[in-house]
Scaffold this motif. Sequence first.
Motif, mmCIF file in Angstrom:
data_model
loop_
_atom_site.group_PDB
_atom_site.id
_atom_site.type_symbol
_atom_site.label_atom_id
_atom_site.label_comp_id
_atom_site.label_asym_id
_atom_site.label_seq_id
_atom_site.Cartn_x
_atom_site.Cartn_y
_atom_site.Cartn_z
ATOM 1 N N UNK A 180 99.201 -60.320 23.297
ATOM 2 C CA UNK A 180 99.453 -60.606 22.006
ATOM 3 C C UNK A 180 98.884 -59.769 20.617
ATOM 4 N N UNK A 181 97.653 -59.637 21.015
ATOM 5 C CA UNK A 181 97.103 -58.692 19.997
ATOM 6 C C UNK A 181 98.051 -57.628 19.479
ATOM 7 N N UNK A 182 98.467 -56.922 20.609
ATOM 8 C CA UNK A 182 99.179 -55.670 20.555
ATOM 9 C C UNK A 182 100.633 -56.023 19.670
ATOM 10 N N UNK A 183 101.069 -57.127 19.987
ATOM 11 C CA UNK A 183 102.268 -57.636 19.457
ATOM 12 C C UNK A 183 102.065 -57.718 17.870
ATOM 13 N N UNK A 184 100.905 -58.509 17.723
ATOM 14 C CA UNK A 184 100.699 -58.512 16.093
ATOM 15 C C UNK A 184 100.387 -57.400 15.348
ATOM 16 N N UNK A 185 99.550 -56.425 16.010
ATOM 17 C CA UNK A 185 99.138 -55.252 15.402
ATOM 18 C C UNK A 185 100.300 -54.262 15.202
ATOM 19 N N UNK A 186 101.675 -54.636 16.077
ATOM 20 C CA UNK A 186 102.978 -53.642 15.685
ATOM 21 C C UNK A 186 103.934 -54.604 14.902
ATOM 22 N N UNK A 187 103.382 -55.737 14.720
ATOM 23 C CA UNK A 187 104.335 -56.415 13.754
ATOM 24 C C UNK A 187 105.458 -56.896 14.773
ATOM 25 N N UNK A 188 105.442 -57.208 15.928
ATOM 26 C CA UNK A 188 106.792 -57.060 16.823
ATOM 27 C C UNK A 188 107.296 -58.558 16.972
ATOM 28 N N UNK A 189 107.602 -59.221 15.875
ATOM 29 C CA UNK A 189 108.173 -60.502 15.892
ATOM 30 C C UNK A 189 109.049 -60.970 14.775
ATOM 31 N N UNK A 190 109.567 -62.004 14.882
ATOM 32 C CA UNK A 190 110.706 -62.513 14.127
ATOM 33 C C UNK A 190 110.054 -63.262 12.732
ATOM 34 N N UNK A 191 110.054 -62.883 11.367
ATOM 35 C CA UNK A 191 109.378 -63.441 10.495
ATOM 36 C C UNK A 191 109.677 -64.743 10.209
ATOM 37 N N UNK A 192 108.895 -65.431 9.225
ATOM 38 C CA UNK A 192 108.919 -66.897 8.648
ATOM 39 C C UNK A 192 109.979 -66.912 7.733
ATOM 40 N N UNK A 193 111.119 -67.586 7.585
ATOM 41 C CA UNK A 193 111.848 -67.634 6.685
ATOM 42 C C UNK A 193 111.417 -68.181 5.314
ATOM 43 N N UNK A 194 111.323 -67.420 4.291
ATOM 44 C CA UNK A 194 110.866 -67.990 3.114
ATOM 45 C C UNK A 194 109.381 -67.755 2.821
ATOM 46 N N UNK A 195 108.853 -66.954 3.903
ATOM 47 C CA UNK A 195 107.322 -66.518 3.787
ATOM 48 C C UNK A 195 107.418 -65.376 4.664
ATOM 49 N N UNK A 196 107.931 -64.050 4.328
ATOM 50 C CA UNK A 196 107.840 -63.138 5.065
ATOM 51 C C UNK A 196 107.350 -61.805 4.226
ATOM 52 N N UNK A 197 106.756 -61.738 3.347
ATOM 53 C CA UNK A 197 106.519 -60.640 2.659
ATOM 54 C C UNK A 197 104.999 -60.059 2.916
ATOM 55 N N UNK A 198 103.983 -60.996 3.618
ATOM 56 C CA UNK A 198 102.864 -60.714 3.770
ATOM 57 C C UNK A 198 102.449 -61.311 4.885
ATOM 58 N N UNK A 199 100.922 -61.193 5.556
ATOM 59 C CA UNK A 199 100.699 -61.585 6.832
ATOM 60 C C UNK A 199 99.090 -61.177 6.782
ATOM 61 N N UNK A 200 98.699 -61.967 7.637
ATOM 62 C CA UNK A 200 97.154 -61.892 8.091
ATOM 63 C C UNK A 200 96.837 -60.845 8.980
ATOM 64 N N UNK A 201 96.120 -59.611 8.547
ATOM 65 C CA UNK A 201 95.930 -58.556 9.388
ATOM 66 C C UNK A 201 95.169 -58.937 10.545
#
Length: 298
Positions: free
Chosen positions: A266-287
């Motif tokens: 899960x950690x690696x997935x987040x580091x690689x940003x390998x996921x479908x974004x949130x509709x209406x809120x996909x321009x930033x994220x918590x690193x």
Amino acid sequence: MSNISLIIEEKAASIGKFMVGRLLPFRQKRMIGPFIFIDHMGPVKLNERENFDVMPHPHIGLSTLTFLFEGSIMHRDTLGTEIEIKPGAVNWMTAGKWIVHSERTPDYLRHSDKLMHGLQIWVALPKDLEQMEPEFCHINKEDIPAWTDGGIQYRLIAGEAFGRKSPVPVYSKLYMIELKSTTEQVVDLGKHLYGESGIYILNGAIQSEENVYAAKQLLVAHDSTLCTFTIGANTTIYIFGGEPFKEERFIDWNFVSSDKELIRVAKQKWLEQDYEGIKGDDTEFVPYPTFNTSLKTK
């Protein structure tokens, strides 16, 4: 001997630009039943230039329970959910194998003064459900079981107790109960509780065997079946508990699992940003934090 085995004081913690009072996990008590994380948010006043903004971030292996006393939060997630959380309602999001969500001040409140006050809670999933498909459920305030007994107002926010069952779709044997009293009186809950149990004092005070406990304390009981105390006038408390799991749980940042390999993936997935974004809120994220956040629950 007192039935209070541990007193946990709120500890200040930051969730971005917002400070909370952290209750669990605690170094001497990582979980109470399946409850693995409890934050007390606020109470805080935000002006027209300040907003509650928790950017998109991931979870695995748990359900989140958001319960507000005051204020409003707009919840969005990768299931396509977009719903406003208001006081007294329950937002119950089950991450399972993976989910990403954000929590923000709704657009219509962003340029006005507002209040924020509530509880953010994580409930670990049973081992055989840690990889279930993610789910979301919103329960309105009027659908939460509520009753009065002996002058005390009760609400069964989640789980089963008092011969009642909350509509929140939990996945293990647990309870979260609200008690409010305007007068001082003795409360005997032993026959209604099971497993491990903790009492959080939101405001007011309780007395147990000549010891007085004040607000912002979480009291952990030696034995939930011996849960008898005096609740003070104008006091509100929350009781969390249930059957503990046999397996150890690990926490790394927002990830909870009995399997460290699932957390690593899960950690690696987040580091690689390998996921479908949130509709209406996909321009930033918590690193992912650069410091080591991993810890055991026992």
